[in-house]
Design an enzyme around this catalytic site. Structure first.
Site, PDB file in Angstrom:
ATOM      1  N   TYR A  92       0.866  -1.184   0.000  1.00 37.63           N
ATOM      2  CA  TYR A  92       0.000   0.000   0.000  1.00 37.63           C
ATOM      3  C   TYR A  92       0.899   1.229   0.000  1.00 37.63           C
ATOM      4  O   TYR A  92       1.558   1.536   0.985  1.00 37.63           O
ATOM      5  CB  TYR A  92      -0.912  -0.052   1.232  1.00 37.63           C
ATOM      6  CG  TYR A  92      -1.878   1.090   1.438  1.00 37.63           C
ATOM      7  CD1 TYR A  92      -2.020   2.121   0.511  1.00 37.63           C
ATOM      8  CD2 TYR A  92      -2.671   1.133   2.587  1.00 37.63           C
ATOM      9  CE1 TYR A  92      -2.911   3.162   0.727  1.00 37.63           C
ATOM     10  CE2 TYR A  92      -3.567   2.169   2.811  1.00 37.63           C
ATOM     11  CZ  TYR A  92      -3.670   3.182   1.883  1.00 37.63           C
ATOM     12  OH  TYR A  92      -4.551   4.217   2.100  1.00 37.63           O
ATOM     13  N   LYS A  96      -1.316  -1.360  -4.173  1.00 34.36           N
ATOM     14  CA  LYS A  96      -2.343  -0.328  -4.304  1.00 34.36           C
ATOM     15  C   LYS A  96      -1.613   1.001  -4.275  1.00 34.36           C
ATOM     16  O   LYS A  96      -0.921   1.323  -3.292  1.00 34.36           O
ATOM     17  CB  LYS A  96      -3.334  -0.409  -3.152  1.00 34.36           C
ATOM     18  CG  LYS A  96      -4.254   0.794  -3.035  1.00 34.36           C
ATOM     19  CD  LYS A  96      -4.856   0.907  -1.643  1.00 34.36           C
ATOM     20  CE  LYS A  96      -5.654   2.199  -1.516  1.00 34.36           C
ATOM     21  NZ  LYS A  96      -6.157   2.426  -0.136  1.00 34.36           N
TER      22      LYS A  96
END
EC number: 4.3.3.7
Length: 297
Positions: free
Chosen positions: A137, A165
């Site tokens: 992330y 992500k």
């Protein structure tokens, strides 16, 4: 969890809390039902929209266990951690694994600024401490730490690091992530910025972790679902239709807006964790208009 399951729309679900700022289990179940019924392809508990930073270990465990049990295998469950130290992240991923999560999302450390060598060792140690697939992330706007393209390419070679992500308004970085890992069949890139879902898919990304899918799961899912069947015009329309809701993030202090939207829609998800407060009365009226225009209220 297989790499083929890392697809589509994965909402970082908000965490309803009670008056003592502990997890409201029944409220969390309502949110899960709302997004799953809206056609999402995964559920991400303890993301930034889920106020992970505000919950102690006991409440984090309760949130993951409740989500796993209530989702009941309908879609994969991703559990998040944003701990600062490697040791704390290892403990968090092992908790999530014991609770039955399908995958783990690990945020770059915040407050401190590790070197690339230190950052690589951080993620490598976490990955080796669990059998769960790891979704990196990247959110440099919140943590001030950025996963470079060159480091990502190295991290993508670790067996159970399966994707990233990217929550950044710098879309060129997402393009470079995709380009750098195109030849890696066991690694995928997802959008973390809701403006860029359609564009990420066009470049070869596989989906998104989209906060707006808390509120409008069907609309966000339509971007992906229409895209994969070749309805590019329809997917793009859904992307543009989503823009006013994403712009509404500016109506209050992050991450309250999605919570306020769900309250306006009648899901009764409670208050944000202090010091964050609700949107002003004026902005609440603006939110109502955005939701009405999307036929959500």
């Amino acid at each position: 969890m297989k790499i083929e399951e890392l697809i589509g729309v994965i909402p970082p679900i908000i965490t309803p809390v009670d008056d003592n700022e502990n997890v409201d289990v029944e409220g969390l179940k309502r949110v899960i039902d709302h997004v799953v019924d809206g056609g999402v392809h995964g559920v991400f508990v303890l993301g930034s929209n889920g106020e992970f930073y505000a919950l102690d270990n006991e409440n984090q465990k309760l949130a993951v266990e409740t989500t796993v049990k209530h989702v009941n295998g309908k879609v994969p469950v991703y559990a998040g951690t944003g701990e600062i130290t490697t040791k704390a992240c290892v403990k968090a991923v092992q908790m999530a694994e014991d609770a039955g999560a399908d995958a783990m999302s690990v945020l770059t450390p915040m407050f401190i600024n590790p070197s690339e060598k230190e950052m690589y060792a951080h993620f490598e140690t976490i990955a080796k401490a669990t059998s769960l697939p790891i979704l990196l992330y990247n959110n440099p706007g919140k943590t001030t730490n950025n996963i470079s393209v060159s480091m990502l390419k190295r991290l993508a070679e670790i067996d159970n690091i399966i994707g990233i992500k990217n929550t950044s308004l710098d879309f060129s970085q997402t393009v470079e992530y995709i380009d750098a890992t195109r030849d890696n069949d066991t690694f995928e890139v997802l959008s973390g910025t809701d403006y860029y879902i359609y564009a990420t898919l066009m470049y070869g990304g596989v989906g998104c972790v989209a906060g707006t899918a808390n509120v409008a799961p069907r609309l966000v899912s339509d971007i992906y679902d229409k895209f994969v069947v070749g309805d590019y015009k329809g997917a793009m329309k859904s992307q543009f239709d989503l823009v006013p809701l994403r712009k509404a993030y500016n109506f209050g202090s992050f991450p309250v807006v999605m919570k306020d939207c769900l309250n306006l829609m009648g899901l009764n998800v409670g208050h944000p964790v202090k010091p964050i407060g609700h949107c002003s009365e004026e902005k609440m009226e603006d939110l109502k208009k955005v939701l009405a225009d999307l036929d959500l209220i």
